[in-house]
Design a protein around this motif. Structure first.
Motif, PDB file in Angstrom:
ATOM      1  N   VAL A   1       0.870  -1.171   0.000  1.00 27.93           N
ATOM      2  CA  VAL A   1       0.000   0.000   0.000  1.00 27.93           C
ATOM      3  C   VAL A   1       0.908   1.221   0.000  1.00 27.93           C
ATOM      4  N   SER A   2       0.712   2.105  -0.956  1.00 28.18           N
ATOM      5  CA  SER A   2       1.504   3.330  -1.045  1.00 28.18           C
ATOM      6  C   SER A   2       0.636   4.530  -0.703  1.00 28.18           C
ATOM      7  N   LEU A   3       1.117   5.342   0.240  1.00 26.77           N
ATOM      8  CA  LEU A   3       0.415   6.571   0.612  1.00 26.77           C
ATOM      9  C   LEU A   3       1.085   7.797  -0.002  1.00 26.77           C
ATOM     10  N   VAL A   4       1.919   7.573  -1.004  1.00 27.24           N
ATOM     11  CA  VAL A   4       2.701   8.653  -1.616  1.00 27.24           C
ATOM     12  C   VAL A   4       2.527   8.605  -3.137  1.00 27.24           C
ATOM     13  N   PRO A   5       1.887   9.619  -3.735  1.00 25.48           N
ATOM     14  CA  PRO A   5       1.628   9.587  -5.181  1.00 25.48           C
ATOM     15  C   PRO A   5       2.847   9.329  -6.045  1.00 25.48           C
ATOM     16  N   SER A   6       3.945  10.015  -5.780  1.00 26.99           N
ATOM     17  CA  SER A   6       5.124   9.835  -6.624  1.00 26.99           C
ATOM     18  C   SER A   6       5.759   8.457  -6.430  1.00 26.99           C
ATOM     19  N   ILE A   7       5.600   7.879  -5.240  1.00 26.69           N
ATOM     20  CA  ILE A   7       6.110   6.528  -4.999  1.00 26.69           C
ATOM     21  C   ILE A   7       5.245   5.508  -5.728  1.00 26.69           C
ATOM     22  N   THR A   8       3.932   5.700  -5.720  1.00 28.47           N
ATOM     23  CA  THR A   8       3.042   4.789  -6.439  1.00 28.47           C
ATOM     24  C   THR A   8       3.432   4.732  -7.908  1.00 28.47           C
ATOM     25  N   GLU A   9       3.652   5.890  -8.505  1.00 27.02           N
ATOM     26  CA  GLU A   9       4.074   5.935  -9.907  1.00 27.02           C
ATOM     27  C   GLU A   9       5.390   5.195 -10.098  1.00 27.02           C
ATOM     28  N   THR A  10       6.301   5.339  -9.157  1.00 29.42           N
ATOM     29  CA  THR A  10       7.610   4.696  -9.249  1.00 29.42           C
ATOM     30  C   THR A  10       7.502   3.186  -9.117  1.00 29.42           C
ATOM     31  N   LEU A  11       6.620   2.710  -8.256  1.00 23.65           N
ATOM     32  CA  LEU A  11       6.428   1.267  -8.094  1.00 23.65           C
ATOM     33  C   LEU A  11       5.975   0.633  -9.408  1.00 23.65           C
ATOM     34  N   PHE A  12       5.113   1.324 -10.130  1.00 26.09           N
ATOM     35  CA  PHE A  12       4.700   0.807 -11.435  1.00 26.09           C
ATOM     36  C   PHE A  12       5.873   0.825 -12.410  1.00 26.09           C
ATOM     37  N   ALA A  13       6.697   1.863 -12.347  1.00 25.54           N
ATOM     38  CA  ALA A  13       7.866   1.929 -13.222  1.00 25.54           C
ATOM     39  C   ALA A  13       8.849   0.803 -12.931  1.00 25.54           C
ATOM     40  N   LEU A  14       8.801   0.275 -11.703  1.00 24.31           N
ATOM     41  CA  LEU A  14       9.652  -0.850 -11.311  1.00 24.31           C
ATOM     42  C   LEU A  14       8.987  -2.192 -11.612  1.00 24.31           C
ATOM     43  N   HIS A  15       7.876  -2.163 -12.311  1.00 21.80           N
ATOM     44  CA  HIS A  15       7.160  -3.370 -12.758  1.00 21.80           C
ATOM     45  C   HIS A  15       6.613  -4.183 -11.590  1.00 21.80           C
TER      46      HIS A  15
END
Length: 272
Positions: free
Chosen positions: A23-37
């Motif tokens: 669970v990500s509570l940080v918008p920019s981290i959520t985007e990064t998690l997707f970038a990390l596949h």
């Protein structure tokens, strides 16, 4: 299994298994998690986690970055909760410690800090190769910015109105702007005694305003528009100032967005 990475709170984290539930509570981290596949392991996000748009729709919302729905988080049974020191409330995080085994604290303060952020997420979620790819892309942009001779500018970066609010020089935003030789005014550090990282200002009581070359109106957290820009352009106190809109996500979002953000600022500064 031995700890492999330390987060911004100094906590050591072991590598998570393939069944990690994030669970990500940080918008920019959520985007990064997707970038990390890590698509299949992201089970919760805030309503402000809007990128990548085509993928976040499938992830459950758990409230906002500050107003988190604790029951919604608990119901998702996450193994990992990713938070940020600036964006999330300490009390919220402490309440969730009882039900989330691993809380990962992030706190990038400069564009270069994203390299450590990529490495941290890569180590925890066993995606070092993807993390290294992001690091190489960002390092390439940082080198390009460092070797370019940008015209020095003093800027007032506005993030809110009623009251007007700006940024101190020890914020991530100010550090991003420095990459293109744009220095924020007022010249304050949020860590100084009595100083705020996001200070309010009064145009009538700001002697440093005379030294501002351009005023940047951010698209977030307050969504400034051309209407606000035109109104400020008519303000006699700001006569002679260049007033323009700027994409706040490109300047304030860290993680993978920093790569595109550096390019964005270089284009803006080169066209000035």
């Amino acid at each position: 299994m031995q700890p492999r990475a330390f987060d911004a709170a100094g906590v050591a984290h072991e590598t998570a298994g393939v069944h990690a539930r994030i669970v990500s509570l940080v918008p920019s981290i959520t985007e990064t998690l997707f970038a990390l596949h890590l698509d299949g392991q992201i089970v919760g996000r805030t309503g402000f986690c809007v990128h990548p748009r085509d993928k976040v729709r499938a992830v459950r919302k758990v409230g906002g970055t500050k107003a988190v729905n604790l029951d919604a988080v608990r119901a998702l049974r996450p193994t990992h909760l990713i938070v940020n020191i600036d964006e999330n409330e300490r009390d919220t995080v402490e309440q969730l410690r009882a039900c989330v085994p691993h809380i990962v604290v992030t706190h990038p303060q400069t564009p270069q800090d994203n390299l450590a952020l990529y490495a941290l997420l890569g180590a925890i979620f066993d995606c070092d190769q993807q993390a290294q790819r992001l690091s190489e892309m960002l390092e390439d942009r940082l080198r390009a910015a460092a070797t370019h001779a940008f015209t020095a500018q003093s800027v007032l970066y506005l993030i809110w109105r009623e009251p007007w609010m700006t940024v101190a020089r020890d914020t991530y935003i100010a550090a991003m702007l420095r990459l293109v030789n744009w220095r924020t005014l007022p010249d304050v550090q949020g860590g100084a005694a009595g100083a705020a990282r996001y200070p309010t200002l009064d145009f009538d009581a700001a002697p440093w305003l005379a030294g501002v070359d351009r005023i940047l109106l951010s698209s977030e957290p307050y969504r400034f528009t051309s209407t606000h820009r035109d109104a400020l352009a008519r303000d006699p106190r700001l006569a002679g100032k260049r007033i323009e809109l700027i994409d706040g996500e490109m300047v304030s979002w860290y993680g993978v967005r920093a790569i595109e953000g550096v390019d964005y600022l270089m284009r803006r500064a080169s066209a000035a």
